[in-house]
Design a protein around this motif. Sequence first.
Motif, PDB file in Angstrom:
ATOM      1  N   PHE A 113      29.870  -9.029  40.107  1.00  0.00           N
ATOM      2  CA  PHE A 113      29.866  -7.765  40.831  1.00  0.00           C
ATOM      3  C   PHE A 113      31.101  -7.778  41.712  1.00  0.00           C
ATOM      4  CE2 PHE A 113      28.363  -4.824  44.152  1.00  0.00           C
ATOM      5  CZ  PHE A 113      28.045  -3.758  43.345  1.00  0.00           C
ATOM      6  N   ASP A 114      32.155  -7.161  41.240  1.00  0.00           N
ATOM      7  CA  ASP A 114      33.450  -7.234  41.908  1.00  0.00           C
ATOM      8  C   ASP A 114      33.771  -5.894  42.562  1.00  0.00           C
ATOM      9  OD1 ASP A 114      35.863  -8.199  42.743  1.00  0.00           O
ATOM     10  OD2 ASP A 114      36.883  -7.795  40.849  1.00  0.00           O
ATOM     11  N   VAL A 115      33.677  -5.859  43.904  1.00  0.00           N
ATOM     12  CA  VAL A 115      33.975  -4.650  44.662  1.00  0.00           C
ATOM     13  C   VAL A 115      34.942  -5.038  45.761  1.00  0.00           C
ATOM     14  CG1 VAL A 115      33.011  -2.821  46.099  1.00  0.00           C
ATOM     15  CG2 VAL A 115      31.691  -3.715  44.216  1.00  0.00           C
ATOM     16  N   SER A 116      36.001  -4.278  45.878  1.00  0.00           N
ATOM     17  CA  SER A 116      36.966  -4.594  46.935  1.00  0.00           C
ATOM     18  C   SER A 116      36.369  -4.232  48.292  1.00  0.00           C
ATOM     19  CB  SER A 116      38.274  -3.838  46.711  1.00  0.00           C
ATOM     20  OG  SER A 116      38.076  -2.462  46.925  1.00  0.00           O
ATOM     21  N   PHE A 117      36.903  -4.884  49.332  1.00  0.00           N
ATOM     22  CA  PHE A 117      36.388  -4.671  50.677  1.00  0.00           C
ATOM     23  C   PHE A 117      36.577  -3.230  51.118  1.00  0.00           C
ATOM     24  CE2 PHE A 117      37.005  -4.730  55.311  1.00  0.00           C
ATOM     25  CZ  PHE A 117      35.747  -5.185  55.670  1.00  0.00           C
ATOM     26  N   LEU A 118      37.705  -2.630  50.772  1.00  0.00           N
ATOM     27  CA  LEU A 118      37.986  -1.250  51.168  1.00  0.00           C
ATOM     28  C   LEU A 118      36.983  -0.279  50.538  1.00  0.00           C
ATOM     29  CD1 LEU A 118      39.829   0.608  52.746  1.00  0.00           C
ATOM     30  CD2 LEU A 118      41.260   0.809  50.717  1.00  0.00           C
ATOM     31  N   HIS A 119      36.636  -0.486  49.269  1.00  0.00           N
ATOM     32  CA  HIS A 119      35.644   0.371  48.623  1.00  0.00           C
ATOM     33  C   HIS A 119      34.264   0.199  49.255  1.00  0.00           C
ATOM     34  CE1 HIS A 119      38.581   0.594  45.219  1.00  0.00           C
ATOM     35  NE2 HIS A 119      38.233   1.862  45.370  1.00  0.00           N
ATOM     36  N   LEU A 120      33.940  -1.040  49.624  1.00  0.00           N
ATOM     37  CA  LEU A 120      32.648  -1.291  50.261  1.00  0.00           C
ATOM     38  C   LEU A 120      32.570  -0.618  51.631  1.00  0.00           C
ATOM     39  CD1 LEU A 120      30.169  -2.883  49.405  1.00  0.00           C
ATOM     40  CD2 LEU A 120      31.036  -4.802  50.725  1.00  0.00           C
ATOM     41  N   VAL A 121      33.641  -0.703  52.417  1.00  0.00           N
ATOM     42  CA  VAL A 121      33.678  -0.047  53.730  1.00  0.00           C
ATOM     43  C   VAL A 121      33.568   1.469  53.565  1.00  0.00           C
ATOM     44  CG1 VAL A 121      35.180   0.442  55.700  1.00  0.00           C
ATOM     45  CG2 VAL A 121      34.927  -1.892  54.874  1.00  0.00           C
ATOM     46  N   THR A 122      34.276   2.009  52.568  1.00  0.00           N
ATOM     47  CA  THR A 122      34.223   3.455  52.320  1.00  0.00           C
ATOM     48  C   THR A 122      32.817   3.890  51.949  1.00  0.00           C
ATOM     49  OG1 THR A 122      36.505   3.359  51.537  1.00  0.00           O
ATOM     50  CG2 THR A 122      35.247   5.316  50.971  1.00  0.00           C
ATOM     51  N   PHE A 123      32.159   3.107  51.103  1.00  0.00           N
ATOM     52  CA  PHE A 123      30.790   3.454  50.699  1.00  0.00           C
ATOM     53  C   PHE A 123      29.847   3.483  51.901  1.00  0.00           C
ATOM     54  CE2 PHE A 123      26.552   1.848  49.686  1.00  0.00           C
ATOM     55  CZ  PHE A 123      26.099   2.893  48.904  1.00  0.00           C
ATOM     56  N   PHE A 124      29.896   2.462  52.740  1.00  0.00           N
ATOM     57  CA  PHE A 124      28.983   2.422  53.881  1.00  0.00           C
ATOM     58  C   PHE A 124      29.326   3.486  54.918  1.00  0.00           C
ATOM     59  CE2 PHE A 124      27.885  -1.856  52.318  1.00  0.00           C
ATOM     60  CZ  PHE A 124      26.515  -1.667  52.248  1.00  0.00           C
ATOM     61  N   PHE A 125      30.584   3.823  55.061  1.00  0.00           N
ATOM     62  CA  PHE A 125      30.972   4.909  55.957  1.00  0.00           C
ATOM     63  C   PHE A 125      30.391   6.230  55.464  1.00  0.00           C
ATOM     64  CE2 PHE A 125      34.065   8.116  57.471  1.00  0.00           C
ATOM     65  CZ  PHE A 125      33.887   7.922  58.829  1.00  0.00           C
ATOM     66  N   LYS A 126      30.492   6.499  54.171  1.00  0.00           N
ATOM     67  CA  LYS A 126      29.914   7.723  53.602  1.00  0.00           C
ATOM     68  C   LYS A 126      28.394   7.724  53.751  1.00  0.00           C
ATOM     69  CE  LYS A 126      33.438   8.598  50.094  1.00  0.00           C
ATOM     70  NZ  LYS A 126      33.695   8.644  48.644  1.00  0.00           N
ATOM     71  N   ALA A 127      27.769   6.565  53.573  1.00  0.00           N
ATOM     72  CA  ALA A 127      26.311   6.486  53.715  1.00  0.00           C
ATOM     73  C   ALA A 127      25.887   6.780  55.154  1.00  0.00           C
ATOM     74  CB  ALA A 127      25.819   5.106  53.283  1.00  0.00           C
ATOM     75  N   ALA A 128      26.654   6.284  56.123  1.00  0.00           N
ATOM     76  CA  ALA A 128      26.325   6.545  57.528  1.00  0.00           C
ATOM     77  C   ALA A 128      26.471   8.025  57.846  1.00  0.00           C
ATOM     78  CB  ALA A 128      27.231   5.707  58.432  1.00  0.00           C
ATOM     79  N   ILE A 129      27.518   8.661  57.332  1.00  0.00           N
ATOM     80  CA  ILE A 129      27.704  10.098  57.568  1.00  0.00           C
ATOM     81  C   ILE A 129      26.592  10.897  56.880  1.00  0.00           C
ATOM     82  CG2 ILE A 129      29.216  12.042  57.052  1.00  0.00           C
ATOM     83  CD1 ILE A 129      31.570  10.202  57.609  1.00  0.00           C
ATOM     84  N   ALA A 130      26.193  10.464  55.695  1.00  0.00           N
ATOM     85  CA  ALA A 130      25.138  11.177  54.975  1.00  0.00           C
ATOM     86  C   ALA A 130      23.784  11.032  55.668  1.00  0.00           C
ATOM     87  CB  ALA A 130      25.049  10.666  53.541  1.00  0.00           C
ATOM     88  N   ALA A 131      23.604   9.982  56.477  1.00  0.00           N
ATOM     89  CA  ALA A 131      22.326   9.763  57.154  1.00  0.00           C
ATOM     90  C   ALA A 131      22.164  10.636  58.393  1.00  0.00           C
ATOM     91  CB  ALA A 131      22.188   8.292  57.538  1.00  0.00           C
ATOM     92  N   ILE A 132      23.240  11.192  58.920  1.00  0.00           N
ATOM     93  CA  ILE A 132      23.159  11.987  60.153  1.00  0.00           C
ATOM     94  C   ILE A 132      22.241  13.196  60.011  1.00  0.00           C
ATOM     95  CG2 ILE A 132      24.520  13.410  61.737  1.00  0.00           C
ATOM     96  CD1 ILE A 132      26.785  11.349  61.405  1.00  0.00           C
TER      97      ILE A 132
END
Length: 136
Positions: free
Chosen positions: A82-101
């Motif tokens: 499961f190879d995910v770059s750190f930048l993609h992982l940060v972007t995903f969690f940032f989008k998830a946090a915004i979607a949770a608002i």
Amino acid sequence: MSDVHFPLTADADFDDLPRTVRREKEARAREARAARERARRDHDEEARLEPTFGDLPSYLSRQRPSPPAYGDEPIAAAVQRFDVSFLHLVTFFFKAAIAAIPALIFLAAALYYIGKGVAIFYPDLATMKILIAFGS
């Protein structure tokens, strides 16, 4: 020190399944072989009985494989990497946090109105809340 690698699935040559599971697996394999043999025999018999008119178009051909039918049987699969770059992982969690608002806003409003409804039907709870908060 020797390095021993054991397979992660029971589909490999390393077969340590219990006897009853192994027998069931072998019985299913025998049934599948028998079904394939019956289908091949029926197909050969139909081919012998049907007249030949040359090559059929691909959309009418019986030789074309049918799409796999997925039933109750699980599909054997193993995740190797499961190879995910750190930048993609940060972007995903940032989008998830915004979607949770919006969900948090809806949850806060729902809890507020449920609390107001409970306070209307049970006014003594508000008095108890005040006594607990200021009585100590």
